[in-house]
Design a protein around this motif. Structure first.
Motif, short mmCIF file in Angstrom:
data_model
loop_
_atom_site.label_atom_id
_atom_site.label_comp_id
_atom_site.label_asym_id
_atom_site.label_seq_id
_atom_site.Cartn_x
_atom_site.Cartn_y
_atom_site.Cartn_z
N VAL B 210 46.18 29.82 23.05
CA VAL B 210 45.03 30.29 23.82
C VAL B 210 43.75 30.08 23.00
N LYS B 212 43.15 27.91 20.90
CA LYS B 212 42.82 26.49 20.82
C LYS B 212 42.04 26.03 22.06
N GLY B 213 41.95 26.91 23.04
CA GLY B 213 41.22 26.54 24.25
C GLY B 213 42.03 25.69 25.20
N LEU B 214 43.37 25.78 25.11
CA LEU B 214 44.20 25.03 26.04
C LEU B 214 44.12 25.69 27.42
N PRO B 215 44.20 24.89 28.48
CA PRO B 215 44.23 25.48 29.82
C PRO B 215 45.48 26.37 29.96
#
Ligand SMILES: Nc1ncnc2c1ncn2[C@@H]1O[C@H](COP(=O)(O)OP(=O)(O)OP(=O)(O)O)[C@@H](O)[C@H]1O
Ligand code: SF4
Ligand SMILES: [Mg+2]
Lengths: 354, 307
Positions: B210, B212-215
């Protein structure tokens, strides 16, 4: 929850601790976070204010449970919610209040403009993917890079953080690395897209003492090189002395003292900070019995009234049990201002000036 | 890994011998197969004695077992007391059961994991509570009750499905029996999936994903699910063998002429060669499924290294 929180903010927000000229990279204003659990509402963060500039290192210090991680998770937008909720305040990052953005906008900021390094790299890396995949994922997702290109970038990153034989090791899994190397991989991952702000939550606590220094040094070097803002969370006063520019000391979800790093070591203006300092072993006081702050950190479901530290404070008076001390601007004995200093203690003068 | 496979295969030998011998001995302990052959009538003692001689039933158990095992390795599982080779029976029975198992397994995987994911992701909400209650009900009701009820409702009352499976067992007629066969395992899979998802969604590496900015979608599929399904797949693998054996009840209800049907007949008639033959094959299937699961486990979880 309002009463104490707003009082502190009113003072601290306008206090001389805040930077006044060019806008800082990150400005946290009166941040409040609570956890709504079955046992009640735990007020983990109660009106926190701080700011970080590009290239600057802010160390956040405090005992376990004081809200260091929770406040930074709120900044990152990765709070465990439910049960955690941001109930007030602002998180202004590059001039924009993050709390007002859509979740998709915030997601795109994560990893690209602000990144986080966690304490335990072994559990924080996914055990079933190679480190190359996990590093490459940053480029694949945020930049749409091809698989092979992403892997090349992953190798470059690993080399950049000093992992030997990166080309071969890029295909290995996290458990095949030593603790220090794993933390380097975490750092590489945070660094991947060259963010403006890095939050490192106890990045060296899980490491051997010898490795700790190396990892800290790497982090400081990279920060200087990329001119990033760095928030360094720790409860190890020894670690911060060399790398931090300024320190914020947290207690029960509140910042109780802020100061430039050497100022704080020389003359703390809050009894809690002084307790922390007295409890680290020092070479010049060898043989003397180590001081420890008596008592336990407060239960966040029932934070003591007045100054949250009063049950444990050797200087506590009647007023401490009834009135919450605002963050006073700390001055010299003659009233001359000291840049960037504040103390949330009714008796800060007595504490700092004897 | 290669050495591990060989070691595992070798380990299977004593397990195989042990289980088949136990089955062999148990079927013998059931009573006199010759008497059973004659049903309610008392057999003529002379005829009975001759039959016993012919079938080798007078030899000591261990000798009988030895002879039987000798046969197995030449592909001969013996003949039933009625003169049919057991391998013939197996050839008619196994494809049907296999089909039924595949249908059931598909239900188990898709519905079981699906429900588990939904309820694990919405812990404490209505969907979750619903799944938990439903699966608990399914687990606590015996399969044959579920079978007869669904057979009555779908097959008889609403006429939406075949109440019994016709000769040849076409796939569409196996949907209802397949669901019944899968029901209990499906409930377990849903619950297991829910638990591992709930556990893993608090894991540090999910938080990292999360951060890491992953969808959200990618966090779930690439990080959360990928890890959560490891124990589920282990369970599914061991369950594959159990499904085949467990088809017994379902096959009776829907009159499917599969392994369960012949096995049941064999036990009723105390037809040792049939019973032992069928169970032997089941044991082999079970052992192979287990081996497969262990190997799959190593592929799915790189932390596991076989020495
Ligand atoms: N997921 C959660 N659910 C409920 N309460 C939580 C949760 N996470 C944190 N808290 C509460 O917030 C408080 C502050 O936690 P936080 O992790 O910020 O402490 P910390 O200062 O980082 O301590 P440490 O040095 O141990 O990391 C905890 O004492 C706990 O009561
Ligand atoms: S306000 Fe009172 S109790 Fe709190 S730190 Fe200062 S002296 Fe101690
Ligand atoms: Mg923490």
């Amino acid at each position: 929850m309002g009463i104490h929180a707003t009082e502190v903010t009113a003072d601290a927000g306008r206090g001389r601790t805040a930077d006044s000229e060019d806008a800082p990279l990150l400005q946290v204003k009166n941040l409040q976070v609570e956890f709504r659990t079955r046992d009640g509402v735990a007020k983990a963060v109660n009106g926190v204010n701080y700011s970080v500039r590009a290239g600057e290192t802010l160390a956040i210090l405090g005992e376990s449970g004081s809200g260091k991680s929770v406040s930074s998770q709120a900044v990152m937008g990765i709070l465990d919610s439910p049960p955690g909720f941001v109930t007030g305040g602002e998180i202004v990052f590059k001039g924009e209040d993050l709390l007002k953005l859509s979740s998709e906008k915030r997601r795109k900021i994560r990893g690209t403009q602000m990144a986080m390094i966690f304490q335990d790299a072994l559990s924080s890396l996914n055990p079933v993917h190679t480190v190359g995949t996990q590093l490459g994922e940053m480029f694949r997702v945020h930049r749409g890079t091809s698989k092979s290109e992403a892997k090349k970038k992953a190798v470059e990153l690993m080399e950049r953080v000093g992992i030997p034989a990166a080309k071969e090791r890029v295909n290995q899994y996290p458990h095949q690395f030593s603790g220090g190397m794993r933390q380097r991989i975490m750092i590489a991952m945070a660094l991947a897209l060259e963010p403006d702000l890095i939050i490192a939550d106890e990045p060296t606590t899980a490491l051997d003492v010898t490795v700790q220094a190396q990892v800290m040094e790497l982090l400081a070097d990279l920060q200087a090189e990329y001119n990033m803002g760095l928030i360094l969370i720790t409860h190890d006063l020894g670690v911060v002395a060399d790398v931090a520019d300024k320190i914020a000391v947290m207690y029960a979800g509140r910042i109780v003292e802020t100061a430039p790093v050497h100022e704080l070591y020389k003359r703390p203006a809050h009894p809690y900070t002084r307790g922390l300092l007295d409890s680290i072993p020092r070479l010049d006081q060898k043989g003397q019995e180590l001081y420890a702050i008596k008592g336990l950190p407060p239960n966040l479901l029932r934070i003591p009234s007045g100054c949250a530290f009063n049950p444990r404070c050797p200087m506590a008076q009647e007023i401490c049990r009834t009135e919450i001390p605002p963050l006073h601007a700390v001055t010299e004995a003659d009233g001359a201002p000291i840049q960037g200093r504040g103390s949330a203690c009714h008796f800060w003068k007595e504490t700092i000036h004897g | 890994m290669g050495r591990y496979v060989i070691r595992r295969l070798l380990q299977m030998i004593p397990v195989f011998i042990g289980t088949t011998f136990i089955i062999f001995a148990m079927v013998h302990a059931l009573g006199d197969p010759v008497a059973a052959l004659f049903g309610d009538k008392a057999p003529d003692p002379a005829v009975a004695a001759q039959l016993r001689q012919q079938l080798g039933l007078n030899d000591p158990l261990i000798v009988q077992y030895g002879n039987y095992m000798k046969g197995i390795f030449t592909g001969d599982l013996g003949t039933t007391f009625s003169g049919q080779p057991v391998t013939e029976l197996l050839k008619t029975a196994y494809p049907t059961t296999l089909k039924l198992t595949v249908v059931a397994f598909t239900f188990e995987v898709i519905i079981g994991i699906g429900l588990g994911v939904i309820s694990g992701m919405r812990r404490g909400r209505l969907a979750d509570t619903g799944v938990m209650v439903m699966t608990l009900i399914v687990i606590s009701i015996p399969t044959f009750v579920i079978g007869y009820v669904l057979q009555y409702l779908f097959g008889v009352k609403w006429g939406l499905a075949d109440a019994t499976v016709p000769e040849g067992a076409p796939i569409q007629s196996l949907l209802l029996p397949g669901f019944v066969l899968a029901s209990v395992s499906l409930a377990y899979v849903a619950r297991l999936t829910r638990t591992t998802i709930a556990e893993n969604s608090k894991a540090d590496y999910v938080r990292t994903a999360v951060a890491k900015g992953l969808p959200r979608r990618r966090v779930i599929t690439h990080h959360l699910l990928r890890n959560s399904l490891i124990p589920v797949i282990t369970f599914l693998g061991t369950d594959l063998g159990a499904l085949m054996g467990g088809a017994l009840v379902t096959e009776r209800i829907f009159n499917i002429h599969g392994v369960g049907y012949y096995l049941y007949q064999g036990i009723l008639r105390q037809n040792t060669p049939t019973v032992v033959g069928f169970v032997t094959v089941l044991v082999i299937v079970f052992l192979l499924a287990n081996l497969l699961v262990d190997l799959l486990y190593a592929v799915l979880d790189p932390r596991i290294r076989y020495a």
